[in-house]
Scaffold this motif. Structure first.
Motif, PDB file in Angstrom:
ATOM      1  N   GLN A   9       0.896  -1.381   0.455  1.00  0.00           N
ATOM      2  CA  GLN A   9      -0.092   0.386   0.118  1.00  0.00           C
ATOM      3  C   GLN A   9       0.396   1.467  -0.035  1.00  0.00           C
ATOM      4  N   ALA A  10       2.522   1.174   0.517  1.00  0.00           N
ATOM      5  CA  ALA A  10       2.770   2.657   1.197  1.00  0.00           C
ATOM      6  C   ALA A  10       3.168   2.790  -0.419  1.00  0.00           C
ATOM      7  N   ILE A  11       4.031   1.870  -1.179  1.00  0.00           N
ATOM      8  CA  ILE A  11       4.270   1.676  -2.967  1.00  0.00           C
ATOM      9  C   ILE A  11       3.443   2.226  -3.615  1.00  0.00           C
ATOM     10  N   ALA A  20       0.112  11.953  -9.400  1.00  0.00           N
ATOM     11  CA  ALA A  20      -1.484  13.269  -8.807  1.00  0.00           C
ATOM     12  C   ALA A  20      -1.051  14.583  -9.248  1.00  0.00           C
ATOM     13  N   GLY A  21       0.933  14.436  -9.166  1.00  0.00           N
ATOM     14  CA  GLY A  21       0.878  15.861  -8.694  1.00  0.00           C
ATOM     15  C   GLY A  21       1.462  16.212  -7.143  1.00  0.00           C
ATOM     16  N   LYS A  22       0.987  15.361  -6.210  1.00  0.00           N
ATOM     17  CA  LYS A  22       1.664  15.606  -5.109  1.00  0.00           C
ATOM     18  C   LYS A  22       3.070  15.708  -5.053  1.00  0.00           C
ATOM     19  N   HIS A  23       3.649  16.834  -4.210  1.00  0.00           N
ATOM     20  CA  HIS A  23       5.255  17.504  -4.513  1.00  0.00           C
ATOM     21  C   HIS A  23       5.974  15.390  -3.990  1.00  0.00           C
ATOM     22  N   TRP A  24       7.392  14.869  -3.935  1.00  0.00           N
ATOM     23  CA  TRP A  24       7.622  13.806  -4.246  1.00  0.00           C
ATOM     24  C   TRP A  24       8.102  13.675  -2.186  1.00  0.00           C
ATOM     25  N   TYR A  25       7.890  14.428  -2.055  1.00  0.00           N
ATOM     26  CA  TYR A  25       8.841  14.554  -0.719  1.00  0.00           C
ATOM     27  C   TYR A  25       7.835  14.541   0.287  1.00  0.00           C
ATOM     28  N   LEU A  26       6.844  14.701   0.204  1.00  0.00           N
ATOM     29  CA  LEU A  26       5.065  14.422   1.159  1.00  0.00           C
ATOM     30  C   LEU A  26       4.843  13.485   0.214  1.00  0.00           C
ATOM     31  N   ARG A  64      14.686   3.113   0.175  1.00  0.00           N
ATOM     32  CA  ARG A  64      14.078   1.764  -0.412  1.00  0.00           C
ATOM     33  C   ARG A  64      12.775   2.346  -0.966  1.00  0.00           C
ATOM     34  N   LEU A  65      11.747   3.583  -0.747  1.00  0.00           N
ATOM     35  CA  LEU A  65      10.614   3.726  -1.283  1.00  0.00           C
ATOM     36  C   LEU A  65      11.253   4.201  -2.697  1.00  0.00           C
ATOM     37  N   CYS A  66      12.521   5.413  -2.183  1.00  0.00           N
ATOM     38  CA  CYS A  66      12.327   5.969  -3.431  1.00  0.00           C
ATOM     39  C   CYS A  66      13.375   5.411  -4.617  1.00  0.00           C
ATOM     40  N   GLU A  67      13.574   3.836  -4.497  1.00  0.00           N
ATOM     41  CA  GLU A  67      13.799   3.170  -5.672  1.00  0.00           C
ATOM     42  C   GLU A  67      12.400   2.498  -6.477  1.00  0.00           C
ATOM     43  N   GLU A  68      11.359   2.564  -5.924  1.00  0.00           N
ATOM     44  CA  GLU A  68      10.212   2.384  -6.539  1.00  0.00           C
ATOM     45  C   GLU A  68       9.634   3.607  -7.247  1.00  0.00           C
ATOM     46  N   PRO A  74      13.628  14.053  -7.877  1.00  0.00           N
ATOM     47  CA  PRO A  74      14.832  15.197  -9.417  1.00  0.00           C
ATOM     48  C   PRO A  74      16.779  14.553  -8.385  1.00  0.00           C
ATOM     49  N   GLU A  75      17.157  14.458  -9.295  1.00  0.00           N
ATOM     50  CA  GLU A  75      18.252  13.862  -8.888  1.00  0.00           C
ATOM     51  C   GLU A  75      19.333  14.558  -7.758  1.00  0.00           C
ATOM     52  N   ASN A  76      19.373  15.436  -7.968  1.00  0.00           N
ATOM     53  CA  ASN A  76      19.698  17.292  -6.601  1.00  0.00           C
ATOM     54  C   ASN A  76      19.573  16.616  -5.369  1.00  0.00           C
ATOM     55  N   GLU A  77      17.780  16.556  -5.905  1.00  0.00           N
ATOM     56  CA  GLU A  77      17.147  16.503  -4.621  1.00  0.00           C
ATOM     57  C   GLU A  77      16.956  15.083  -4.228  1.00  0.00           C
ATOM     58  N   LEU A  78      17.467  14.456  -4.374  1.00  0.00           N
ATOM     59  CA  LEU A  78      17.486  12.949  -4.240  1.00  0.00           C
ATOM     60  C   LEU A  78      18.745  13.166  -2.977  1.00  0.00           C
ATOM     61  N   ILE A  79      19.463  13.358  -3.855  1.00  0.00           N
ATOM     62  CA  ILE A  79      21.085  12.671  -3.541  1.00  0.00           C
ATOM     63  C   ILE A  79      21.264  13.019  -1.885  1.00  0.00           C
TER      64      ILE A  79
END
Length: 224
Positions: A9-11, A20-26, A64-68, A74-79
């Motif tokens: 469910q989380a994934i 749907a357009g939500k910011h990835w961090y939220l 782990r979740l970001c691998e999904e 954005p790579e710079n934000e993820l790093i």
């Protein structure tokens, strides 16, 4: 594959929310709230998110979740998040707690104090030992770490590792994985709480927090 319905469910939520357009961090923090497994094996790697069933390493789960959703962030934000703990959106403590849920937030605080702050405490004491030695004209740093361990925990690093592994029934090895290092640090934290008086624990913790704030000077939020 994930090992529980909550993980699935989380994934799914993470993927759908980003689509749907939500910011990835939220979306990521909401997915973390839904996740249920304390550890798992995935793509040949063992992930442990919850240390001693108490301390939540949320950045490991975030990785782990970001691998999904590889390629959608954005790579710079993820790093910046995974390697420097700098989120793309600054949230208040209350906002962060609401997004990840009260239980995970409390477990995150256990990790913050029991692992991160404990590691900083060791660095702070080692720095004090090093300065004292240099003031005495001793320029070599040999024995600094063991003296710091003795001052805080009453034994050398290797003696403590041996006790930790014996208690946990872990095999003897020449090295420690990052997961085991964090578990060992949390074990040290609990040993310090049991073996020191409250005023000493509070003083050491405050010393570590001051040092942590110094190291995290680029960040604006207050550790609590």
């Amino acid at each position: 594959m994930s090992s529980s319905a909550g993980d699935t469910q989380a994934i799914e939520h993470l993927k759908e929310a980003i689509a749907a357009g939500k910011h990835w961090y939220l979306a990521l923090l909401e997915a973390i709230k839904l996740w249920t497994s304390p550890e798992e094996d995935y793509k040949g790697r063992h992930y442990r998110y919850l240390i001693d069933n108490e301390a939540f390493d949320w950045l490991v789960l975030a990785e782990r979740l970001c691998e999904e959703v590889d390629g959608l962030i954005p790579e710079n934000e993820l790093i910046a998040l995974l390697f420097f703990d700098r989120p793309p959106i600054e949230l208040t403590k209350d906002e962060f707690r609401e997004l990840v849920g009260k239980a995970k937030y409390q477990a995150y605080l256990n990790y913050l104090y029991g692992v991160l702050v404990e590691q900083i405490l060791l660095l702070a004491i080692a720095e004090e030992v090093r300065k004292r030695k240099r003031a005495l004209g001793l320029v070599k740093d040999g024995g600094v770490i063991d003296e710091a361990y003795r001052r805080i925990y009453g034994a050398t690093q290797q003696e403590l590792i041996a006790r930790f592994r014996k208690e946990k029934h872990y095999p003897k090895r020449k090295s420690m994985s990052l997961t085991e290092v964090n578990e060992f640090t949390y074990w040290l934290f609990k040993q310090r709480l049991k073996g020191s008086d409250k005023s000493c624990v509070a003083s050491d913790t405050q010393k570590a927090l001051v040092k942590l704030h110094h190291y995290m000077g680029l960040k604006n939020h207050k550790v609590s």
